[in-house]
Design a protein around this motif. Structure first.
Motif, PDB file in Angstrom:
ATOM      1  N   LEU A  78      26.175  35.330  97.455  1.00 39.53           N
ATOM      2  CA  LEU A  78      26.470  34.008  96.472  1.00 39.53           C
ATOM      3  C   LEU A  78      25.785  34.031  95.213  1.00 39.53           C
ATOM      4  O   LEU A  78      26.351  33.671  94.248  1.00 39.53           O
ATOM      5  N   GLY A  79      24.719  34.260  95.295  1.00 40.32           N
ATOM      6  CA  GLY A  79      23.506  34.243  93.868  1.00 40.32           C
ATOM      7  C   GLY A  79      24.386  35.294  92.886  1.00 40.32           C
ATOM      8  O   GLY A  79      24.400  34.751  91.699  1.00 40.32           O
ATOM      9  N   ALA A  80      24.606  36.528  93.368  1.00 41.14           N
ATOM     10  CA  ALA A  80      25.205  37.361  92.405  1.00 41.14           C
ATOM     11  C   ALA A  80      26.347  37.156  91.721  1.00 41.14           C
ATOM     12  O   ALA A  80      26.659  37.113  90.584  1.00 41.14           O
ATOM     13  N   ILE A  81      27.232  36.432  92.574  1.00 39.14           N
ATOM     14  CA  ILE A  81      28.542  35.848  92.218  1.00 39.14           C
ATOM     15  C   ILE A  81      28.218  34.797  91.250  1.00 39.14           C
ATOM     16  O   ILE A  81      28.936  34.747  90.238  1.00 39.14           O
ATOM     17  N   MET A  82      27.515  34.043  91.687  1.00 37.08           N
ATOM     18  CA  MET A  82      27.163  32.741  90.810  1.00 37.08           C
ATOM     19  C   MET A  82      26.653  33.196  89.194  1.00 37.08           C
ATOM     20  O   MET A  82      27.184  32.694  88.331  1.00 37.08           O
ATOM     21  N   GLU A  83      25.837  34.156  89.389  1.00 41.26           N
ATOM     22  CA  GLU A  83      25.022  34.774  88.292  1.00 41.26           C
ATOM     23  C   GLU A  83      26.056  35.381  87.265  1.00 41.26           C
ATOM     24  O   GLU A  83      26.028  35.341  86.029  1.00 41.26           O
ATOM     25  N   HIS A  84      27.123  36.082  87.836  1.00 37.89           N
ATOM     26  CA  HIS A  84      27.969  36.813  87.156  1.00 37.89           C
ATOM     27  C   HIS A  84      28.884  35.776  86.495  1.00 37.89           C
ATOM     28  O   HIS A  84      28.968  35.908  84.967  1.00 37.89           O
ATOM     29  N   TYR A  85      29.178  34.775  87.023  1.00 39.91           N
ATOM     30  CA  TYR A  85      30.234  33.694  86.240  1.00 39.91           C
ATOM     31  C   TYR A  85      29.430  33.110  85.176  1.00 39.91           C
ATOM     32  O   TYR A  85      29.978  32.740  84.393  1.00 39.91           O
ATOM     33  N   MET A  86      28.262  32.853  85.500  1.00 42.52           N
ATOM     34  CA  MET A  86      27.375  32.138  84.371  1.00 42.52           C
ATOM     35  C   MET A  86      27.128  33.030  83.122  1.00 42.52           C
ATOM     36  O   MET A  86      27.092  32.513  82.336  1.00 42.52           O
ATOM     37  N   SER A  87      27.066  34.151  83.294  1.00 44.52           N
ATOM     38  CA  SER A  87      26.815  35.322  82.342  1.00 44.52           C
ATOM     39  C   SER A  87      27.564  35.312  81.205  1.00 44.52           C
ATOM     40  O   SER A  87      27.546  35.956  80.329  1.00 44.52           O
ATOM     41  N   GLY A  88      29.118  35.051  81.709  1.00 45.26           N
ATOM     42  CA  GLY A  88      30.224  35.096  80.901  1.00 45.26           C
ATOM     43  C   GLY A  88      30.614  36.707  80.850  1.00 45.26           C
ATOM     44  O   GLY A  88      31.797  36.830  79.990  1.00 45.26           O
ATOM     45  N   GLN A  89      30.279  37.725  81.441  1.00 42.96           N
ATOM     46  CA  GLN A  89      30.765  38.990  81.364  1.00 42.96           C
ATOM     47  C   GLN A  89      32.028  38.889  82.030  1.00 42.96           C
ATOM     48  O   GLN A  89      32.311  38.185  82.868  1.00 42.96           O
ATOM     49  N   PRO A  90      32.932  39.938  81.697  1.00 41.14           N
ATOM     50  CA  PRO A  90      34.084  40.170  82.152  1.00 41.14           C
ATOM     51  C   PRO A  90      34.020  40.609  83.702  1.00 41.14           C
ATOM     52  O   PRO A  90      33.078  41.306  84.036  1.00 41.14           O
ATOM     53  N   ILE A  91      35.235  40.328  84.872  1.00 36.37           N
ATOM     54  CA  ILE A  91      35.170  40.838  85.866  1.00 36.37           C
ATOM     55  C   ILE A  91      35.273  42.146  85.831  1.00 36.37           C
ATOM     56  O   ILE A  91      34.548  42.942  86.763  1.00 36.37           O
ATOM     57  N   VAL A  92      36.280  42.732  85.143  1.00 31.63           N
ATOM     58  CA  VAL A  92      36.435  44.178  84.811  1.00 31.63           C
ATOM     59  C   VAL A  92      36.373  44.565  83.437  1.00 31.63           C
ATOM     60  O   VAL A  92      36.809  43.844  82.586  1.00 31.63           O
ATOM     61  N   ARG A  93      35.590  45.742  83.352  1.00 33.98           N
ATOM     62  CA  ARG A  93      35.442  46.379  81.732  1.00 33.98           C
ATOM     63  C   ARG A  93      36.786  46.519  81.242  1.00 33.98           C
ATOM     64  O   ARG A  93      37.804  47.029  81.906  1.00 33.98           O
ATOM     65  N   SER A  94      36.678  46.461  80.005  1.00 31.66           N
ATOM     66  CA  SER A  94      37.899  46.714  79.232  1.00 31.66           C
ATOM     67  C   SER A  94      38.229  48.169  79.400  1.00 31.66           C
ATOM     68  O   SER A  94      37.403  48.974  79.664  1.00 31.66           O
ATOM     69  N   GLY A  95      39.643  48.502  79.630  1.00 35.99           N
ATOM     70  CA  GLY A  95      40.090  49.780  79.726  1.00 35.99           C
ATOM     71  C   GLY A  95      40.297  50.059  81.329  1.00 35.99           C
ATOM     72  O   GLY A  95      40.933  51.002  81.612  1.00 35.99           O
ATOM     73  N   ALA A  96      39.369  49.245  82.169  1.00 35.56           N
ATOM     74  CA  ALA A  96      39.630  49.332  83.615  1.00 35.56           C
ATOM     75  C   ALA A  96      40.381  48.439  84.041  1.00 35.56           C
ATOM     76  O   ALA A  96      40.727  47.327  83.316  1.00 35.56           O
ATOM     77  N   GLY A  97      41.104  48.420  85.142  1.00 35.88           N
ATOM     78  CA  GLY A  97      41.825  47.430  85.728  1.00 35.88           C
ATOM     79  C   GLY A  97      42.176  47.612  87.211  1.00 35.88           C
ATOM     80  O   GLY A  97      41.933  48.433  87.894  1.00 35.88           O
ATOM     81  N   ALA A  98      42.940  46.603  87.621  1.00 34.47           N
ATOM     82  CA  ALA A  98      43.688  46.582  88.762  1.00 34.47           C
ATOM     83  C   ALA A  98      44.485  47.742  88.998  1.00 34.47           C
ATOM     84  O   ALA A  98      45.839  47.580  88.868  1.00 34.47           O
ATOM     85  N   VAL A  99      44.325  49.095  89.435  1.00 36.99           N
ATOM     86  CA  VAL A  99      45.102  50.216  89.492  1.00 36.99           C
ATOM     87  C   VAL A  99      45.204  50.830  90.796  1.00 36.99           C
ATOM     88  O   VAL A  99      43.945  50.637  91.562  1.00 36.99           O
ATOM     89  N   PRO A 100      46.152  51.409  91.118  1.00 38.31           N
ATOM     90  CA  PRO A 100      46.300  52.141  92.539  1.00 38.31           C
ATOM     91  C   PRO A 100      45.145  53.039  92.522  1.00 38.31           C
ATOM     92  O   PRO A 100      44.633  53.591  91.406  1.00 38.31           O
TER      93      PRO A 100
END
Length: 186
Positions: A78-100
């Motif tokens: 829970l702390g890691a998820i909250m910290e991530h959203y507060m950091s403003g970083q993207p969920i997935v890096r540019s060039g990566a994505g939801a791919v098979p």
């Protein structure tokens, strides 16, 4: 920020719902640290001792544990998820994505109409129910009357996945498609 958690049919996974979009489209299965390199959030989660897998859906994150117990892991996640959203970083890096995960679909072109119906049934009837449990099922192939599916998120390794495949999905496919004899997980 309030993050809801929900048990899944797989006792080794928990579903975390941050109340925000996780992925705009598709899903992303990261079964190990190497796969997590495409996501700052997944890297953060794998940094927690005891996290063995991460899966992103549209509005949820499924975390699979390996050895540790939920009362120890849950607050750190829970702390890691909250910290991530507060950091403003993207969920997935540019060039990566939801791919098979790199595996190609296989089927005889003569079965294209049957495969289209299989995919439609998966998309409209199966995937929404499976996503509610924190997982995903994707089409991999069709050969000699056997539908091959990949199970991800909470579905991967779930004790009830065999029942879901054989009694749920297989019966659904057989009902609409007499050509289908069996459904198997890859």
């Amino acid at each position: 920020m309030f993050i809801q958690t929900e048990a899944t049919p797989n006792p080794a996974t928990l579903k975390f719902m941050p109340g925000r979009t996780v992925l705009e489209e598709g899903t992303l299965h990261m079964p190990n640290v190497e796969a997590a390199r495409q996501s700052p959030l997944a890297e953060r989660l794998f940094g927690i001792d005891g996290v063995a897998g991460v899966f992103f859906g549209n509005d949820f994150i499924t975390v699979t544990k390996g050895g540790s117990e939920w009362p120890h892991l849950k607050p750190a996640i829970l702390g890691a998820i909250m910290e991530h959203y507060m950091s403003g970083q993207p969920i997935v890096r540019s060039g990566a994505g939801a791919v098979p995960d790199g595996e190609e679909e296989f089927f005889d072109p003569a079965d294209a109409e049957t495969v289209d119906t299989i995919k439609e049934l998966l998309e409209t009837r199966v995937r929404p129910a499976v996503a509610a449990d924190g997982g995903d099922i994707t089409f991999r192939g069709f050969k000699d009357g056997v539908v091959y599916l990949a199970m991800q998120g909470s579905c991967a390794g779930c004790p009830s996945s065999t029942a879901t495949l054989k009694h749920g999905i297989q019966n659904l496919m057989r009902h609409f498609l007499p050509d289908v004899r069996e459904v198997q997980a890859i």
